[in-house]
Scaffold this active site. Structure first.
Site, PDB file in Angstrom:
ATOM      1  N   MET A 154       0.859  -1.199   0.000  1.00  0.00           N
ATOM      2  CA  MET A 154       0.000   0.000   0.000  1.00  0.00           C
ATOM      3  C   MET A 154       0.889   1.240   0.000  1.00  0.00           C
ATOM      4  O   MET A 154       1.013   1.963   0.986  1.00  0.00           O
ATOM      5  CB  MET A 154      -0.922  -0.026   1.235  1.00  0.00           C
ATOM      6  CG  MET A 154      -1.895   1.143   1.331  1.00  0.00           C
ATOM      7  SD  MET A 154      -3.031   1.267  -0.043  1.00  0.00           S
ATOM      8  CE  MET A 154      -4.176  -0.041   0.351  1.00  0.00           C
ATOM      9  N   GLY A 155       1.564   1.451  -1.127  1.00  0.00           N
ATOM     10  CA  GLY A 155       2.396   2.643  -1.295  1.00  0.00           C
ATOM     11  C   GLY A 155       1.708   3.576  -2.267  1.00  0.00           C
ATOM     12  O   GLY A 155       0.475   3.680  -2.295  1.00  0.00           O
ATOM     13  N   ARG A 156       2.515   4.227  -3.111  1.00  0.00           N
ATOM     14  CA  ARG A 156       1.949   5.225  -4.034  1.00  0.00           C
ATOM     15  C   ARG A 156       0.950   4.584  -4.993  1.00  0.00           C
ATOM     16  O   ARG A 156      -0.154   5.086  -5.194  1.00  0.00           O
ATOM     17  CB  ARG A 156       3.084   5.907  -4.817  1.00  0.00           C
ATOM     18  CG  ARG A 156       3.908   6.835  -3.965  1.00  0.00           C
ATOM     19  CD  ARG A 156       5.164   7.252  -4.672  1.00  0.00           C
ATOM     20  NE  ARG A 156       6.071   6.138  -4.888  1.00  0.00           N
ATOM     21  CZ  ARG A 156       7.396   6.190  -4.715  1.00  0.00           C
ATOM     22  NH1 ARG A 156       7.956   7.317  -4.347  1.00  0.00           N
ATOM     23  NH2 ARG A 156       8.152   5.137  -4.927  1.00  0.00           N
ATOM     24  N   ILE A 157       1.334   3.449  -5.593  1.00  0.00           N
ATOM     25  CA  ILE A 157       0.446   2.793  -6.558  1.00  0.00           C
ATOM     26  C   ILE A 157      -0.698   2.098  -5.823  1.00  0.00           C
ATOM     27  O   ILE A 157      -1.860   2.192  -6.220  1.00  0.00           O
ATOM     28  CB  ILE A 157       1.249   1.812  -7.437  1.00  0.00           C
ATOM     29  CG1 ILE A 157       2.228   2.598  -8.317  1.00  0.00           C
ATOM     30  CG2 ILE A 157       0.335   0.942  -8.293  1.00  0.00           C
ATOM     31  CD1 ILE A 157       3.269   1.756  -9.036  1.00  0.00           C
ATOM     32  N   ARG A 237       6.561  -6.801  -9.961  1.00  0.00           N
ATOM     33  CA  ARG A 237       7.586  -7.406 -10.806  1.00  0.00           C
ATOM     34  C   ARG A 237       7.309  -8.904 -10.826  1.00  0.00           C
ATOM     35  O   ARG A 237       6.865  -9.475  -9.830  1.00  0.00           O
ATOM     36  CB  ARG A 237       8.991  -7.154 -10.249  1.00  0.00           C
ATOM     37  CG  ARG A 237       9.490  -5.718 -10.428  1.00  0.00           C
ATOM     38  CD  ARG A 237       9.837  -5.405 -11.891  1.00  0.00           C
ATOM     39  NE  ARG A 237      10.372  -4.069 -12.065  1.00  0.00           N
ATOM     40  CZ  ARG A 237       9.648  -3.007 -12.452  1.00  0.00           C
ATOM     41  NH1 ARG A 237       8.345  -3.121 -12.685  1.00  0.00           N
ATOM     42  NH2 ARG A 237      10.225  -1.833 -12.613  1.00  0.00           N
ATOM     43  N   GLU A 266      10.585 -12.582 -18.163  1.00  0.00           N
ATOM     44  CA  GLU A 266       9.789 -11.665 -18.981  1.00  0.00           C
ATOM     45  C   GLU A 266      10.544 -11.342 -20.269  1.00  0.00           C
ATOM     46  O   GLU A 266      11.660 -10.806 -20.178  1.00  0.00           O
ATOM     47  CB  GLU A 266       9.533 -10.388 -18.188  1.00  0.00           C
ATOM     48  CG  GLU A 266       8.519  -9.462 -18.840  1.00  0.00           C
ATOM     49  CD  GLU A 266       8.143  -8.324 -17.916  1.00  0.00           C
ATOM     50  OE1 GLU A 266       7.453  -8.565 -16.905  1.00  0.00           O
ATOM     51  OE2 GLU A 266       8.598  -7.197 -18.183  1.00  0.00           O
ATOM     52  N   HIS A 285       3.767  -6.025 -19.825  1.00  0.00           N
ATOM     53  CA  HIS A 285       4.355  -4.974 -18.974  1.00  0.00           C
ATOM     54  C   HIS A 285       3.913  -3.583 -19.464  1.00  0.00           C
ATOM     55  O   HIS A 285       4.733  -2.772 -19.898  1.00  0.00           O
ATOM     56  CB  HIS A 285       5.890  -5.093 -18.966  1.00  0.00           C
ATOM     57  CG  HIS A 285       6.510  -4.447 -17.752  1.00  0.00           C
ATOM     58  ND1 HIS A 285       7.616  -4.931 -17.125  1.00  0.00           N
ATOM     59  CD2 HIS A 285       6.163  -3.322 -17.057  1.00  0.00           C
ATOM     60  CE1 HIS A 285       7.937  -4.157 -16.104  1.00  0.00           C
ATOM     61  NE2 HIS A 285       7.068  -3.170 -16.039  1.00  0.00           N
TER      62      HIS A 285
END
Ligand code: NAP
Length: 320
Positions: A154-157, A237, A266, A285
């Site tokens: 639960m950070g910026r994004i 990621r 990836e 991505h």
């Protein structure tokens, strides 16, 4: 500092034209092979490194590039760069946080809804010769509105994802190492330990950075905790999830579905069993891939590079 010569900057490319055009009077670009092989055969020092598409960069490579004053990364995630190695050598690492939260949260929600409502499977069917008659009994999905969403990171994004969930009347749980009290107050999200979040959530979204702690954090034990009706969404990621365990969980329907913006490796090998599964939704991505956000990422990373080359503090610098 004199700018009577162009600064020599190593970059992995091909770079977006806006980057090379903006810096045409300041930078001479050198190919990434220089970072891999060193500058023994090149004349003059290297002034900077610009990382565009997540190339690996570590201290041994920096030691082959004496003179580097700045590393500028196009994007917020810097797990491909050994930041401690750079800092130990006195080289600041710039990134582009903040401006891509909305676009990446939009992608998380796009994936969540596509997975829950089987959009890609429906798209394939609707285009195929098999679709000849509407059947009210086919392709039933899972409801998004009113469901419980668990956000790990639960950070910026993560906060932007929670904001979108409120419009769908979702209950939002989150897990971080530390409580995010401002998000609790402003967004009404509830802190949970990781296992309870996995047990209770209908949708689990991963939005943590890739670190030694988060690498492989979702494996078979975690899938066993999740509801059989749950969907896992990854915009962090790829290697935050153990790919083999995910493949087994989807094949055995331990969970309902997964929706991935990122994978490990990836891209996945073209014959990877995950790609054959209908309960996987996958994007290449695209988290921050809007015209507007990519333009802002270019501007900030260009400015970080310019400031670093001129020996000035960067706009956004990554700490160890
Ligand atoms: P951020 O603001 O730093 O937020 C990360 C959150 O993860 C923090 O709340 C942090 O809280 C939590 N966290 C870190 N380590 C943790 C752990 N071991 N266990 C549980 N929670 C942990 O970062 P952001 O800007 O939101 O970006 C997050 C990541 O998204 C980036 O690092 C990048 O890899 C990825 N990303 C992907 C795309 C894409 O195109 N798909 C685009 C942008 C970013 P605590 O410190 O309290 O644990």
């Amino acid at each position: 500092m004199s700018t009577d010569r162009l600064f020599r900057v190593v970059a992995d490319g091909p770079l977006a034209p806006v980057i090379t055009e903006t810096l045409a009077d300041l930078v001479e670009w050198l190919p990434w092979e220089v970072a891999i092989n060193g500058i023994a055969t090149m004349d003059g020092p290297i002034d900077g490194v610009y990382t565009y598409g997540h190339p690996h960069l570590d201290g041994a490579m920096l030691d082959r590039l004496p003179g580097v004053k700045v590393i500028s990364n196009y994007g917020v995630g810097v797990d491909h760069i050994n930041v401690s190695d750079a800092i130990a050598r006195g080289i600041p690492v710039g990134n582009t946080p903040g401006i891509l939260n909305g676009a990446t949260a939009d992608m998380a929600f796009t994936l969540l809804m596509a997975g829950a409502r089987r959009l890609m499977e429906g798209d394939r069917y609707a285009r195929s010769p098999e679709f000849t008659v509407y059947d009210p009994g086919y392709m039933l999905g899972r409801e998004v509105h009113g469901a419980t969403l668990g956000i790990i990171g639960m950070g910026r994004i993560g906060e932007q994802i929670a904001r979108r969930a409120s419009g769908f009347d979702m209950t939002v749980l989150y897990h971080n190492r530390n409580r995010n009290e401002s998000a609790e107050q402003t967004l009404g999200v509830r802190y949970s330990n990781r296992d309870d979040l996995l047990r209770q959530s209908d949708f689990v979204v991963l939005s943590v950075p890739l670190t030694a702690e988060t690498e492989g954090m979702i494996g078979s034990e975690e899938f066993a905790l999740m509801k059989s009706t749950a969907t896992l969404i990854n915009v962090a990621r790829g290697s935050v999830i153990q790919t083999q365990a995910l493949t087994a969980a989807l094949q055995q329907k331990t969970i309902y579905a997964a929706a991935l913006d990122v994978t490990d490796p990836e891209p996945l090998p073209r014959d990877h069993p995950l790609l054959a599964l209908d309960n996987l939704t996958i994007a290449p991505h695209l988290g921050s891939a809007t015209e507007q956000t990519r333009q802002r990422m270019a501007e900030i990373s260009i400015e970080n590079l310019r400031l670093g080359l001129l020996g000035e503090p960067l706009q956004h610098v990554v700490s160890a």
